[in-house]
Design a protein around this motif. Structure first.
Motif, PDB file in Angstrom:
ATOM      1  N   UNK A  25       0.845  -1.203   0.000  1.00 58.39           N
ATOM      2  CA  UNK A  25       0.000   0.000   0.000  1.00 58.39           C
ATOM      3  C   UNK A  25       0.877   1.248   0.000  1.00 58.39           C
ATOM      4  N   UNK A  26       1.885   1.271   0.863  1.00 58.13           N
ATOM      5  CA  UNK A  26       2.786   2.427   0.941  1.00 58.13           C
ATOM      6  C   UNK A  26       3.466   2.657  -0.404  1.00 58.13           C
ATOM      7  N   UNK A  27       3.961   1.601  -1.023  1.00 57.19           N
ATOM      8  CA  UNK A  27       4.617   1.722  -2.327  1.00 57.19           C
ATOM      9  C   UNK A  27       3.653   2.264  -3.385  1.00 57.19           C
ATOM     10  N   UNK A  28       2.411   1.811  -3.350  1.00 62.21           N
ATOM     11  CA  UNK A  28       1.413   2.301  -4.306  1.00 62.21           C
ATOM     12  C   UNK A  28       1.168   3.795  -4.108  1.00 62.21           C
ATOM     13  N   UNK A  29       1.059   4.222  -2.863  1.00 60.32           N
ATOM     14  CA  UNK A  29       0.832   5.648  -2.586  1.00 60.32           C
ATOM     15  C   UNK A  29       2.026   6.488  -3.023  1.00 60.32           C
ATOM     16  N   UNK A  30       3.243   6.057  -2.659  1.00 62.05           N
ATOM     17  CA  UNK A  30       4.434   6.829  -3.017  1.00 62.05           C
ATOM     18  C   UNK A  30       4.644   6.889  -4.527  1.00 62.05           C
ATOM     19  N   UNK A  31       4.419   5.780  -5.221  1.00 65.32           N
ATOM     20  CA  UNK A  31       4.654   5.751  -6.660  1.00 65.32           C
ATOM     21  C   UNK A  31       3.438   6.180  -7.473  1.00 65.32           C
ATOM     22  N   UNK A  32       2.313   6.379  -6.816  1.00 63.76           N
ATOM     23  CA  UNK A  32       1.034   6.775  -7.427  1.00 63.76           C
ATOM     24  C   UNK A  32       0.635   5.844  -8.564  1.00 63.76           C
ATOM     25  N   UNK A  33       0.787   4.550  -8.302  1.00 62.54           N
ATOM     26  CA  UNK A  33       0.360   3.546  -9.279  1.00 62.54           C
ATOM     27  C   UNK A  33       0.145   2.204  -8.589  1.00 62.54           C
ATOM     28  N   UNK A  34      -0.644   1.370  -9.219  1.00 58.76           N
ATOM     29  CA  UNK A  34      -0.849   0.015  -8.704  1.00 58.76           C
ATOM     30  C   UNK A  34       0.491  -0.701  -8.766  1.00 58.76           C
ATOM     31  N   UNK A  35       0.850  -1.382  -7.681  1.00 56.65           N
ATOM     32  CA  UNK A  35       2.176  -1.989  -7.612  1.00 56.65           C
ATOM     33  C   UNK A  35       2.153  -3.509  -7.660  1.00 56.65           C
ATOM     34  N   UNK A  36       0.986  -4.106  -7.571  1.00 50.49           N
ATOM     35  CA  UNK A  36       0.877  -5.562  -7.651  1.00 50.49           C
ATOM     36  C   UNK A  36      -0.562  -5.904  -8.000  1.00 50.49           C
ATOM     37  N   UNK A  37      -0.820  -7.187  -8.208  1.00 51.41           N
ATOM     38  CA  UNK A  37      -2.190  -7.613  -8.488  1.00 51.41           C
ATOM     39  C   UNK A  37      -3.077  -7.412  -7.273  1.00 51.41           C
ATOM     40  N   UNK A 118      -5.556   3.930  -2.422  1.00 55.20           N
ATOM     41  CA  UNK A 118      -4.942   2.619  -2.620  1.00 55.20           C
ATOM     42  C   UNK A 118      -5.780   1.585  -1.882  1.00 55.20           C
ATOM     43  N   UNK A 119      -6.044   0.460  -2.545  1.00 50.65           N
ATOM     44  CA  UNK A 119      -6.876  -0.606  -1.960  1.00 50.65           C
ATOM     45  C   UNK A 119      -6.126  -1.925  -1.981  1.00 50.65           C
ATOM     46  N   UNK A 120      -6.274  -2.642  -0.881  1.00 49.28           N
ATOM     47  CA  UNK A 120      -5.732  -3.993  -0.779  1.00 49.28           C
ATOM     48  C   UNK A 120      -6.703  -4.792   0.064  1.00 49.28           C
TER      49      UNK A 120
END
Length: 171
Positions: A25-37, A118-120
């Motif tokens: 979730x943190x990586x998605x927020x920092x990179x402003x993109x979906x980071x995994x499935x 971001x959703x997980x």
């Protein structure tokens, strides 16, 4: 401020009694993109900023509305103070949980910040992502970002803060 975003920072699933967001979730927020499935990131298109000034207290609040949530910042010029606003509650930066103990929560320009969600699984976080003044303005410094994350469904929400170089983010 070379920071590895995931790994040792997240050695515990809870911080001070609150469930910390996952490294994904943190990586998605920092990179402003979906980071995994498992994690989806969606940029929030807001309808503009609401600015409220309290001339007597010399305080200004700037917020955006997304669905049923209102989020933003408050600041005071003298003495200099800055914090977050979430659904009517003003949050001092001392109340923000630092996910990386090396980087303290930072002030940011709300008008330049990137707003997202971001959703997980069943968890959703409001993400406010930004570059740092003076260094995130051009070139490779664009990769160094800060982010505030607020769990949207939590009754007793706790804001979190992370910072790092997105080139070193683990997916």
């Amino acid at each position: 401020m070379k920071a590895r975003i995931a790994g040792v920072i997240f050695c515990s699933l809870s911080v001070a009694g609150y469930a910390a967001p996952s490294p994904r979730i943190v990586n998605a927020c920092l990179s402003t993109q979906s980071t995994s499935k498992a994690v989806t990131y969606t940029e929030i298109a807001h309808g503009g900023f609401n600015v409220e000034e309290d001339e007597e207290a010399k305080k200004i609040s700037i917020t955006v509305v997304h669905g049923k949530d209102t989020a933003g910042i408050w600041k005071v010029a003298v003495p200099k103070a800055f914090g977050l606003v979430y659904n009517g509650k003003q949050i001092n930066l001392k109340q923000v949980v630092r996910l990386d103990k090396r980087n303290a929560p930072a002030e940011f320009d709300i008008y330049k910040a990137i707003w997202g969600e971001a959703r997980e699984g069943g968890k959703a976080y409001l993400c406010i992502t930004f570059n740092f003044d003076g260094l995130g303005q051009s070139g490779s410094f664009q990769n160094v970002r800060g982010a505030y994350l607020i769990e949207k469904q939590a009754r007793a929400f706790k804001p979190f803060y992370a910072a790092g170089d997105i080139r070193h983010a683990e997916k």
